[in-house]
Design a protein around this motif. Sequence first.
Motif, PDB file in Angstrom:
ATOM      1  N   CYS A 275       0.828  -1.204   0.000  1.00 31.27           N
ATOM      2  CA  CYS A 275       0.000   0.000   0.000  1.00 31.27           C
ATOM      3  C   CYS A 275       0.868   1.264   0.000  1.00 31.27           C
ATOM      4  CB  CYS A 275      -0.908   0.012   1.224  1.00 31.27           C
ATOM      5  SG  CYS A 275      -2.074  -1.361   1.302  1.00 31.27           S
ATOM      6  N   LEU A 276       0.504   2.205  -0.865  1.00 31.33           N
ATOM      7  CA  LEU A 276       1.147   3.521  -0.909  1.00 31.33           C
ATOM      8  C   LEU A 276       2.664   3.415  -1.105  1.00 31.33           C
ATOM      9  CD1 LEU A 276      -0.876   5.111   2.033  1.00 31.33           C
ATOM     10  CD2 LEU A 276      -1.231   5.536  -0.394  1.00 31.33           C
ATOM     11  N   LEU A 277       3.086   2.414  -1.868  1.00 33.30           N
ATOM     12  CA  LEU A 277       4.516   2.186  -2.040  1.00 33.30           C
ATOM     13  C   LEU A 277       5.197   3.378  -2.704  1.00 33.30           C
ATOM     14  CD1 LEU A 277       6.960   0.356  -1.755  1.00 33.30           C
ATOM     15  CD2 LEU A 277       6.306  -0.766  -3.908  1.00 33.30           C
ATOM     16  N   ASP A 278       4.561   3.985  -3.698  1.00 40.28           N
ATOM     17  CA  ASP A 278       5.183   5.138  -4.364  1.00 40.28           C
ATOM     18  C   ASP A 278       5.456   6.272  -3.380  1.00 40.28           C
ATOM     19  OD1 ASP A 278       5.373   4.002  -6.876  1.00 40.28           O
ATOM     20  OD2 ASP A 278       3.433   4.771  -7.548  1.00 40.28           O
ATOM     21  N   ALA A 279       4.512   6.522  -2.472  1.00 37.37           N
ATOM     22  CA  ALA A 279       4.692   7.579  -1.476  1.00 37.37           C
ATOM     23  C   ALA A 279       5.833   7.241  -0.530  1.00 37.37           C
ATOM     24  CB  ALA A 279       3.398   7.802  -0.697  1.00 37.37           C
ATOM     25  N   HIS A 280       5.934   5.978  -0.129  1.00 41.49           N
ATOM     26  CA  HIS A 280       7.044   5.562   0.742  1.00 41.49           C
ATOM     27  C   HIS A 280       8.387   5.734   0.030  1.00 41.49           C
ATOM     28  CE1 HIS A 280       5.118   3.876   4.319  1.00 41.49           C
ATOM     29  NE2 HIS A 280       4.151   3.426   3.526  1.00 41.49           N
ATOM     30  N   LEU A 281       8.457   5.325  -1.222  1.00 38.65           N
ATOM     31  CA  LEU A 281       9.724   5.415  -1.944  1.00 38.65           C
ATOM     32  C   LEU A 281      10.100   6.866  -2.235  1.00 38.65           C
ATOM     33  CD1 LEU A 281       9.427   2.415  -4.439  1.00 38.65           C
ATOM     34  CD2 LEU A 281      10.434   2.489  -2.144  1.00 38.65           C
ATOM     35  N   ARG A 282       9.110   7.703  -2.425  1.00 40.48           N
ATOM     36  CA  ARG A 282       9.395   9.125  -2.631  1.00 40.48           C
ATOM     37  C   ARG A 282      10.026   9.730  -1.372  1.00 40.48           C
ATOM     38  NH1 ARG A 282       5.136  10.016  -5.042  1.00 40.48           N
ATOM     39  NH2 ARG A 282       3.775  10.512  -3.286  1.00 40.48           N
TER      40      ARG A 282
END
Length: 284
Positions: free
Chosen positions: A50-57
């Motif tokens: 979940c929300l992996l893009d936000a975590h990686l950003r």
Amino acid sequence: MTASQPQDSIAWIKGKWGRPAELELPLSDRGLLLADGLFETVLIDHNHPCLLDAHLRRWDESADLLGMAPPPKRSWLDPLIQEAIERLGLEQMYGALRLNWSRGDGSKRGIGLDHNPADPSRHRFWMTLQTHTPTFQTVRTWISRHEYRHAYSLMSRCKTFAYGQAIQVRREAQQREAEDGLMLSTNGSLCCGSSANLVVQRHGQWLTPPISDGCLPGVMRGQALKQGLIKEQSLSAEPQPGDQWLLINSLGCRTISQVNGEPLTNHGNGEAFWRSLLLSHSEQ
């Protein structure tokens, strides 16, 4: 280790799979010696991070702030994460994925860094995945009298390995017969919990301390701001009548029932608030 033999946790480092206690990290790693590293904790729901893009950003931005090399990209991580999910055999269970990025082995003893650009080949990545049950219970809290989040520190804006302060905040709270601790900023405003962002509903409006007050830019906090569900505002340590206080992070949302021995009468539904942030997000 296969999906037909589910375990509670699994880990990967340098091409090797195993249980976290079985794999090895060099004793020369700066993440181990100096807490010189970053991590992200990602909820796995129905085999989906979940929300992996936000975590990686946030991971990328934190590495840049601290002068580290950029951590691995999603295109490289995706197949590794999916293999971890399959090996653990999560099926319909939730999981907690932790992505770790340390500065790797130091070139010499001490804290010093060389003057060359950060080299990703000298950094070190590893990850763990374990089964998890999202937490929504109410908690009593205690505002720490010893530990403060620094309003202007770069470290306050990054999710680093250095959790000694958070451990002491929770220890102090438990000594006061509370389950978790809250921290003030060095500027005197209320900041966050030991391992979660603080969200307060007051007079029908959801509020959260601004980053300038020293709180971590949490992913769930960011989702709520992006959707216009909350706004940033500095908060004092004294609850107001009718307040609802929540501690929220990627793995759950706990309603605060008590602050420094004083009860909060409005308990609300932290689980509904947390789930609304996940359900409203459609990630590519």
